[in-house]
Design a protein around this motif. Structure first.
Motif, PDB file in Angstrom:
ATOM      1  N   GLU A  16       0.701  -1.102   0.012  1.00  0.00           N
ATOM      2  CA  GLU A  16       0.054   0.011   0.030  1.00  0.00           C
ATOM      3  C   GLU A  16       0.694   1.303  -0.114  1.00  0.00           C
ATOM      4  OE1 GLU A  16      -4.029   1.501   2.373  1.00  0.00           O
ATOM      5  OE2 GLU A  16      -2.220   0.858   3.602  1.00  0.00           O
ATOM      6  N   SER A  17       2.155   1.080   0.425  1.00  0.00           N
ATOM      7  CA  SER A  17       2.856   2.208   0.659  1.00  0.00           C
ATOM      8  C   SER A  17       3.492   2.795  -0.816  1.00  0.00           C
ATOM      9  CB  SER A  17       4.227   2.112   1.587  1.00  0.00           C
ATOM     10  OG  SER A  17       4.961   1.215   1.024  1.00  0.00           O
ATOM     11  N   GLY A  18       3.123   1.753  -1.603  1.00  0.00           N
ATOM     12  CA  GLY A  18       3.913   2.217  -3.025  1.00  0.00           C
ATOM     13  C   GLY A  18       5.527   1.531  -3.136  1.00  0.00           C
ATOM     14  N   ALA A  19       5.929   1.295  -2.054  1.00  0.00           N
ATOM     15  CA  ALA A  19       7.028   0.697  -2.354  1.00  0.00           C
ATOM     16  C   ALA A  19       6.998  -0.555  -2.067  1.00  0.00           C
ATOM     17  CB  ALA A  19       8.300   0.986  -1.164  1.00  0.00           C
ATOM     18  N   ASP A  20       6.653  -1.419  -3.355  1.00  0.00           N
ATOM     19  CA  ASP A  20       5.804  -2.673  -3.153  1.00  0.00           C
ATOM     20  C   ASP A  20       6.460  -3.795  -2.235  1.00  0.00           C
ATOM     21  OD1 ASP A  20       4.692  -1.458  -5.211  1.00  0.00           O
ATOM     22  OD2 ASP A  20       4.724  -3.071  -6.665  1.00  0.00           O
ATOM     23  N   ASN A  21       7.839  -4.157  -2.325  1.00  0.00           N
ATOM     24  CA  ASN A  21       8.182  -5.197  -1.485  1.00  0.00           C
ATOM     25  C   ASN A  21       9.519  -4.686  -0.672  1.00  0.00           C
ATOM     26  OD1 ASN A  21      10.248  -4.705  -3.529  1.00  0.00           O
ATOM     27  ND2 ASN A  21      10.823  -6.853  -3.736  1.00  0.00           N
ATOM     28  N   GLY A  22       9.165  -3.403  -0.198  1.00  0.00           N
ATOM     29  CA  GLY A  22      10.158  -2.932   0.716  1.00  0.00           C
ATOM     30  C   GLY A  22      10.621  -3.644   1.590  1.00  0.00           C
ATOM     31  N   VAL A  23      11.812  -3.291   2.327  1.00  0.00           N
ATOM     32  CA  VAL A  23      12.285  -4.255   3.411  1.00  0.00           C
ATOM     33  C   VAL A  23      11.922  -3.551   4.837  1.00  0.00           C
ATOM     34  CG1 VAL A  23      14.394  -4.987   2.181  1.00  0.00           C
ATOM     35  CG2 VAL A  23      14.309  -2.716   3.580  1.00  0.00           C
ATOM     36  N   LEU A  24      10.970  -2.692   4.697  1.00  0.00           N
ATOM     37  CA  LEU A  24      10.326  -2.252   5.981  1.00  0.00           C
ATOM     38  C   LEU A  24       9.172  -3.191   6.743  1.00  0.00           C
ATOM     39  CD1 LEU A  24       9.908   1.575   5.840  1.00  0.00           C
ATOM     40  CD2 LEU A  24      11.687   0.307   6.765  1.00  0.00           C
TER      41      LEU A  24
END
Length: 212
Positions: A16-24
């Motif tokens: 949902e953030s737009g950073a699809d597979n981000g590490v957060l």
């Protein structure tokens, strides 16, 4: 969506953030086998806070320009932005890291991964001068600043990857994304870090030109 214990606003999932597979996040979304419903609405991070601060600030500017009866609503938007800013710093700022970390509102655990999200409180105009200096130093680190601009995630992260993928997610675990770099540059320039902003912009533009 507000976590009642911390006041942090949360993403439904990393996607949902737009950073699809981000590490957060340990698992990006329900598109992955690692997902469970208990992971929903647990990611409190600086990007969602910064975006909301900007939205309230913009709404206040519109209302102030319109004047008259809109001034009361403008003041409410200013107050909301100030409250979000205070919560951002109280809950996510880590002086020992030199940037805002993320927080899992379910497990009550810090998420200390270094990503482009470090730059967004600068873009939102939501930090003080000493915080801006610390964030700038973090962004300028060799794990974040590459030959083509800012990486989306630190090269020291064990999940780091420059793979050219888009299914089921576009890759936010390493590649340079121009939109993230632009926000970082605007934020750095806002706080007087123009040399770093120009260096990042120059590297990103050179990469685009080389691809023509």
């Amino acid at each position: 969506r507000r976590d009642p214990a911390t006041g942090l606003r949360v993403w439904h999932d990393q996607l949902e953030s737009g950073a699809d597979n981000g590490v957060l996040s340990r698992c990006p979304s329900a598109r992955s086998n690692c997902w469970s419903d208990s992971q929903a609405l647990t990611l409190g991070s600086a990007d969602v806070m910064a975006l909301l601060i900007r939205e309230h600030t913009a709404a206040a500017l519109f209302r102030e320009h319109w004047g008259g009866a809109h001034r009361t609503a403008a003041a409410a938007h200013r107050a909301a932005a100030a409250n979000l800013t205070a919560t951002l710093h109280a809950r996510l700022w880590r002086q020992d890291l030199g940037h805002h970390a993320a927080w899992n509102t379910s497990s009550r655990e810090w998420i200390e991964a270094r990503t482009y999200v470090m730059a967004l409180p600068l873009w939102a105009g939501a930090v003080n001068a000493s915080q801006a200096d610390a964030i700038a130093a973090s962004l300028a680190g060799p794990d974040m600043l590459s030959a083509v601009g800012l990486r989306s995630a630190s090269s020291s992260d064990p999940r780091y990857s420059n793979a050219d993928t888009i299914v089921p997610y576009s890759n936010w675990r390493g590649p340079m994304w121009l939109n993230a770099n632009a926000l970082a540059c605007y934020g750095l320039a806002k706080y007087g870090h123009t040399a770093l902003a120009l260096e990042i912009a120059s590297r990103a533009v050179a990469a685009l030109a080389a691809d023509l």
